[in-house]
Design an enzyme around this catalytic site. Structure first.
Site, PDB file in Angstrom:
ATOM      1  N   ALA A 177       0.867  -1.168   0.000  1.00 52.30           N
ATOM      2  CA  ALA A 177       0.000   0.000   0.000  1.00 52.30           C
ATOM      3  C   ALA A 177       0.904   1.217   0.000  1.00 52.30           C
ATOM      4  CB  ALA A 177      -0.902  -0.009   1.224  1.00 52.30           C
ATOM      5  N   LYS A 178       0.281   2.375  -0.167  1.00 52.79           N
ATOM      6  CA  LYS A 178       1.093   3.578  -0.242  1.00 52.79           C
ATOM      7  C   LYS A 178       1.848   3.817   1.071  1.00 52.79           C
ATOM      8  CE  LYS A 178      -1.304   5.360  -4.209  1.00 52.79           C
ATOM      9  NZ  LYS A 178      -2.626   5.713  -4.661  1.00 52.79           N
ATOM     10  N   ARG A 179       1.410   3.144   2.153  1.00 52.86           N
ATOM     11  CA  ARG A 179       2.124   3.317   3.416  1.00 52.86           C
ATOM     12  C   ARG A 179       3.468   2.580   3.412  1.00 52.86           C
ATOM     13  NH1 ARG A 179      -1.900  -0.277   4.282  1.00 52.86           N
ATOM     14  NH2 ARG A 179      -1.220  -2.342   4.918  1.00 52.86           N
TER      15      ARG A 179
END
Ligand code: GLU
Length: 296
Positions: free
Chosen positions: A270-272
């Site tokens: 994910a973008k995290r």
């Protein structure tokens, strides 16, 4: 005697990369997009870039600029897009609202959508256990149908019939019990049952913006996309989109859902996962060729 007419040529391949600028692109995006690019190239087709920037709270212009830079660095090339224009411009969803409004008006006129005043909490509380059968399981709680017109008394139905578009969300009413099927060009035959695998879904948001489902369907149809290549997390959404395409009288493209890239703990990227962003990998001296070898 003249020879029989040749059968009409199938439409030329048109694919798309459709990132949302809510953060930096990561390796998972690159892998799915690489498949999209290879499938377009294999047939001498066209690939376009669409900037899916409808979520005003999460999308930022600097992420949209970074997206284009990172994609180019990785080796992506598109023939139409926000940076280079094309016959279906604009390629930024935020500049295409008129098209989405027109599609919404058609769905409303056909009686296929209804306003919904349920809060997120109402929905979470009234939903049963997350549904687990069917393709990939449900990806959001099954909506109870509490705001379906037949659940309201006549006075409330009349009141709501006069409501403007803005101020509440609008759900598409799914045909309960109908089995939907398609053949995924990556995963093979897929099937789901409307009202069981997924329920009535939002097509227009309280903030007076289209939902992802509506915007993507309108754009894929308007841009003549012949095959949608994207992550398998959107498999259930494909059934929603098939219903919307049918309701709007648009032909369905082919679908090719790619397996998601997982991190060492088995979580989807994910973008995290900042260290796996294309920016961070580039800054660490990794090359696109080496990164592509790693996932081969
Ligand atoms: N913009 C969506 C996303 O970044 C993908 C849309 C699609 O491929 O249908 O998750």
């Amino acid at each position: 005697m003249s020879p029989p007419p040749a059968p009409p040529a199938p439409p030329a391949y048109r694919g798309r990369l459709a990132p949302s600028p809510t953060g930096y692109l990561h390796l998972g995006h690159a892998r799915t997009f690489w498949t999209a690019q290879e499938r377009a190239r294999a047939t001498g087709g066209t690939l376009l870039l669409r900037n899916e920037d409808l979520d005003r709270a999460r999308c930022r212009p600097e992420f949209a600029a970074a997206m284009i830079e990172d994609l180019r660095w990785f080796g992506f090339a598109w023939q139409e897009g926000p940076d280079c224009g094309g016959p279906h411009a604009p390629y930024d969803q935020s500049a295409r609202l008129d098209l989405y409004r027109a599609a919404f008006d058609r769905l409303r006129a056909a009686g296929l959508v209804y306003p919904c005043t349920c809060s997120r909490r109402d929905i979470a509380e009234s939903a049963g256990a997350p549904h687990e059968s069917g393709v990939g399981g449900g990806d959001e709680p099954l909506y109870s149908g509490r705001c379906r017109p037949e659940r309201l008394d006549a006075a409330e139905q009349n009141r709501r019939a006069a409501w403007p578009r803005a101020g509440h969300s609008w759900r598409f009413r799914v045909p309960d019990g109908r089995r939907l099927q398609f053949i995924d060009t990556a995963l093979g035959p897929q099937s789901a049952v409307a009202g069981e695998t997924f329920g009535d879904f939002v097509v227009w948001r309280r903030e007076d913006l289209p939902s992802y489902q509506l915007a993507v369907v309108v754009d894929d149809a308007a841009m003549g996309i012949t095959e949608v290549v994207r992550g398998a997390d959107l498999l259930v959404s494909t059934f929603r989109q098939l219903l919307l395409l049918e309701a709007l009288g648009c032909p369905a493209p082919a679908y090719h859902h790619c397996p998601l890239l997982l991190d060492a703990a088995g979580q989807r990227l994910a973008k995290r996962h900042a260290s796996l962003s294309l920016r961070a990998l580039r800054a660490a001296g990794r090359t696109p060729a080496e990164l592509r070898l790693a996932w081969a």
